[in-house]
Scaffold this motif. Structure first.
Motif, PDB file in Angstrom:
ATOM      1  N   ARG A  60       0.840  -1.216   0.000  1.00 23.65           N
ATOM      2  CA  ARG A  60       0.000   0.000   0.000  1.00 23.65           C
ATOM      3  C   ARG A  60       0.869   1.257   0.000  1.00 23.65           C
ATOM      4  NH1 ARG A  60      -2.940  -2.641   4.216  1.00 23.65           N
ATOM      5  NH2 ARG A  60      -4.573  -3.878   3.253  1.00 23.65           N
ATOM      6  N   GLN A  61       1.931   1.235   0.814  1.00 18.91           N
ATOM      7  CA  GLN A  61       2.822   2.394   0.854  1.00 18.91           C
ATOM      8  C   GLN A  61       3.500   2.623  -0.486  1.00 18.91           C
ATOM      9  OE1 GLN A  61       5.451   1.633   4.130  1.00 18.91           O
ATOM     10  NE2 GLN A  61       4.001   2.379   5.667  1.00 18.91           N
ATOM     11  N   ARG A  62       3.966   1.566  -1.126  1.00 21.10           N
ATOM     12  CA  ARG A  62       4.604   1.706  -2.436  1.00 21.10           C
ATOM     13  C   ARG A  62       3.595   2.189  -3.477  1.00 21.10           C
ATOM     14  NH1 ARG A  62       6.623  -3.091  -0.976  1.00 21.10           N
ATOM     15  NH2 ARG A  62       5.459  -4.243  -2.555  1.00 21.10           N
ATOM     16  N   ARG A  63       2.391   1.678  -3.419  1.00 25.04           N
ATOM     17  CA  ARG A  63       1.343   2.092  -4.365  1.00 25.04           C
ATOM     18  C   ARG A  63       1.038   3.576  -4.174  1.00 25.04           C
ATOM     19  NH1 ARG A  63      -4.134   2.672  -3.704  1.00 25.04           N
ATOM     20  NH2 ARG A  63      -5.341   2.566  -5.621  1.00 25.04           N
ATOM     21  N   HIS A  64       0.908   3.970  -2.916  1.00 27.37           N
ATOM     22  CA  HIS A  64       0.627   5.385  -2.633  1.00 27.37           C
ATOM     23  C   HIS A  64       1.770   6.264  -3.143  1.00 27.37           C
ATOM     24  CE1 HIS A  64      -0.888   8.916  -0.608  1.00 27.37           C
ATOM     25  NE2 HIS A  64       0.302   9.096  -0.053  1.00 27.37           N
ATOM     26  N   GLY A  65       3.012   5.852  -2.869  1.00 25.05           N
ATOM     27  CA  GLY A  65       4.164   6.623  -3.321  1.00 25.05           C
ATOM     28  C   GLY A  65       4.236   6.714  -4.841  1.00 25.05           C
ATOM     29  N   ALA A  66       3.846   5.664  -5.533  1.00 27.16           N
ATOM     30  CA  ALA A  66       3.888   5.685  -6.997  1.00 27.16           C
ATOM     31  C   ALA A  66       2.744   6.506  -7.577  1.00 27.16           C
ATOM     32  CB  ALA A  66       3.838   4.257  -7.538  1.00 27.16           C
ATOM     33  N   LEU A  67       1.614   6.558  -6.882  1.00 23.35           N
ATOM     34  CA  LEU A  67       0.453   7.283  -7.415  1.00 23.35           C
ATOM     35  C   LEU A  67       0.503   8.774  -7.119  1.00 23.35           C
ATOM     36  CD1 LEU A  67      -2.508   4.839  -6.726  1.00 23.35           C
ATOM     37  CD2 LEU A  67      -1.430   5.368  -8.903  1.00 23.35           C
ATOM     38  N   VAL A  68       1.260   9.191  -6.118  1.00 25.60           N
ATOM     39  CA  VAL A  68       1.297  10.616  -5.743  1.00 25.60           C
ATOM     40  C   VAL A  68       1.691  11.498  -6.927  1.00 25.60           C
ATOM     41  CG1 VAL A  68       2.565  12.295  -4.341  1.00 25.60           C
ATOM     42  CG2 VAL A  68       1.533  10.304  -3.269  1.00 25.60           C
ATOM     43  N   PRO A  69       2.779  11.192  -7.668  1.00 26.96           N
ATOM     44  CA  PRO A  69       3.113  12.069  -8.801  1.00 26.96           C
ATOM     45  C   PRO A  69       2.023  12.075  -9.875  1.00 26.96           C
ATOM     46  CG  PRO A  69       4.869  10.465  -8.411  1.00 26.96           C
ATOM     47  CD  PRO A  69       3.784  10.166  -7.465  1.00 26.96           C
ATOM     48  N   LEU A  70       1.376  10.933 -10.071  1.00 27.67           N
ATOM     49  CA  LEU A  70       0.306  10.885 -11.082  1.00 27.67           C
ATOM     50  C   LEU A  70      -0.886  11.728 -10.661  1.00 27.67           C
ATOM     51  CD1 LEU A  70       0.337   7.137 -12.167  1.00 27.67           C
ATOM     52  CD2 LEU A  70       1.260   9.109 -13.368  1.00 27.67           C
ATOM     53  N   VAL A  71      -1.241  11.654  -9.400  1.00 28.74           N
ATOM     54  CA  VAL A  71      -2.367  12.464  -8.908  1.00 28.74           C
ATOM     55  C   VAL A  71      -2.021  13.945  -9.035  1.00 28.74           C
ATOM     56  CG1 VAL A  71      -3.686  13.063  -6.852  1.00 28.74           C
ATOM     57  CG2 VAL A  71      -3.250  10.667  -7.389  1.00 28.74           C
ATOM     58  N   ARG A  72      -0.795  14.294  -8.686  1.00 23.79           N
ATOM     59  CA  ARG A  72      -0.356  15.685  -8.807  1.00 23.79           C
ATOM     60  C   ARG A  72      -0.456  16.136 -10.268  1.00 23.79           C
ATOM     61  NH1 ARG A  72       4.809  15.355  -7.091  1.00 23.79           N
ATOM     62  NH2 ARG A  72       4.076  15.157  -4.968  1.00 23.79           N
ATOM     63  N   ARG A  73      -0.020  15.282 -11.183  1.00 24.55           N
ATOM     64  CA  ARG A  73      -0.076  15.618 -12.610  1.00 24.55           C
ATOM     65  C   ARG A  73      -1.522  15.734 -13.083  1.00 24.55           C
ATOM     66  NH1 ARG A  73       1.672  18.672 -16.371  1.00 24.55           N
ATOM     67  NH2 ARG A  73       1.456  17.783 -18.431  1.00 24.55           N
ATOM     68  N   GLU A  74      -2.398  14.870 -12.588  1.00 17.03           N
ATOM     69  CA  GLU A  74      -3.823  14.972 -12.937  1.00 17.03           C
ATOM     70  C   GLU A  74      -4.378  16.321 -12.505  1.00 17.03           C
ATOM     71  OE1 GLU A  74      -5.467  11.548 -10.996  1.00 17.03           O
ATOM     72  OE2 GLU A  74      -5.579  10.420 -12.872  1.00 17.03           O
ATOM     73  N   HIS A  75      -4.001  16.753 -11.326  1.00 19.70           N
ATOM     74  CA  HIS A  75      -4.467  18.054 -10.836  1.00 19.70           C
ATOM     75  C   HIS A  75      -3.920  19.187 -11.709  1.00 19.70           C
ATOM     76  CE1 HIS A  75      -6.563  16.558  -7.350  1.00 19.70           C
ATOM     77  NE2 HIS A  75      -5.498  15.899  -6.943  1.00 19.70           N
ATOM     78  N   GLU A  76      -2.650  19.076 -12.094  1.00 22.24           N
ATOM     79  CA  GLU A  76      -2.068  20.100 -12.956  1.00 22.24           C
ATOM     80  C   GLU A  76      -2.782  20.148 -14.306  1.00 22.24           C
ATOM     81  OE1 GLU A  76       2.025  18.984 -13.213  1.00 22.24           O
ATOM     82  OE2 GLU A  76       2.495  19.665 -11.172  1.00 22.24           O
ATOM     83  N   LEU A  77      -3.058  18.971 -14.879  1.00 28.21           N
ATOM     84  CA  LEU A  77      -3.758  18.925 -16.163  1.00 28.21           C
ATOM     85  C   LEU A  77      -5.172  19.507 -16.041  1.00 28.21           C
ATOM     86  CD1 LEU A  77      -2.649  15.423 -17.472  1.00 28.21           C
ATOM     87  CD2 LEU A  77      -2.013  17.641 -18.420  1.00 28.21           C
ATOM     88  N   ALA A  78      -5.843  19.187 -14.940  1.00 26.02           N
ATOM     89  CA  ALA A  78      -7.201  19.717 -14.737  1.00 26.02           C
ATOM     90  C   ALA A  78      -7.164  21.242 -14.612  1.00 26.02           C
ATOM     91  CB  ALA A  78      -7.824  19.094 -13.490  1.00 26.02           C
TER      92      ALA A  78
END
Length: 199
Positions: A60-78
């Motif tokens: 779960r920790q690794r998944r969260h760490g890997a998804l954080v940059p993607l979520v940040r990028r999604e917010h930037e794109l939005a």
């Protein structure tokens, strides 16, 4: 010692070092799907181990760490999309305002260029209704008001009857549902010492 934290640190370092970020939502979604698929495999591997909880926490920790940059990028794109939509809306509004101003100027020029036409003669005053027509209209309005009052009165009576029927039905249901009263408790026996004592 587990080598998973090292992978996590390497992923964080590559994200911080300026690894190419996905440019579109589709690329973000594809990367997210790949991450989810990879961690689903790791989760299945964890379930085969003896210490499932600790392994699942690491996954779960690794998944969260890997998804954080993607979520940040999604917010930037939005945010970028919102700014683009706002700029487009501002452009459309300014175009409409310019068109309206140009049309208003053309209309004004046409009015000035048009020959002067005298105003039409004033129309005769509105015809006063005949007394019989007025009386007929008043009677019709009274009939409509009376019919509306009767309709409302009937609706009120129907609502009242439905409410009383619901209350009666609820009371009957409560009576059928309640248990019969229990037998009264026996009277306590007087102690032998107080029974023989005279007053």
């Amino acid at each position: 010692m587990s080598f998973y934290p090292l992978i996590l640190l390497a992923a964080a370092a590559s994200a911080a070092s300026g690894a190419p970020q996905p440019a579109t939502r589709a690329e973000v979604a594809a990367q997210r799907a790949a991450i989810e698929q990879r961690f689903a495999v790791e989760k299945a591997a964890c379930e085969q181990r003896f210490s499932v909880s600790a392994c699942m926490d690491e996954v779960r920790q690794r998944r969260h760490g890997a998804l954080v940059p993607l979520v940040r990028r999604e917010h930037e794109l939005a945010e970028q999309e919102r700014h683009e939509r706002a700029a487009e809306q501002i452009r459309r509004v300014s175009e409409r305002e310019q068109a309206a101003a140009q049309e208003g100027g053309q209309h004004r020029e046409r009015l000035l260029a048009a020959p002067h036409v005298p105003a039409p003669a004033a129309s005769p005053a509105r015809r006063t209704p005949h007394p019989e027509e007025a009386a007929r209209a008043r009677q019709q309005a009274e009939k409509q008001a009376e019919a509306e009052a009767v309709r409302r009165r009937d609706q009120a009576q129907q609502r009242q009857q439905r409410m009383q029927a619901r209350i009666a039905q609820r009371e009957a249901h409560e009576k059928a549902r309640t248990k019969p009263l229990a037998a009264p408790l026996p009277m306590p026996a007087l102690p032998a010492s107080s029974a023989s004592k005279p007053n």
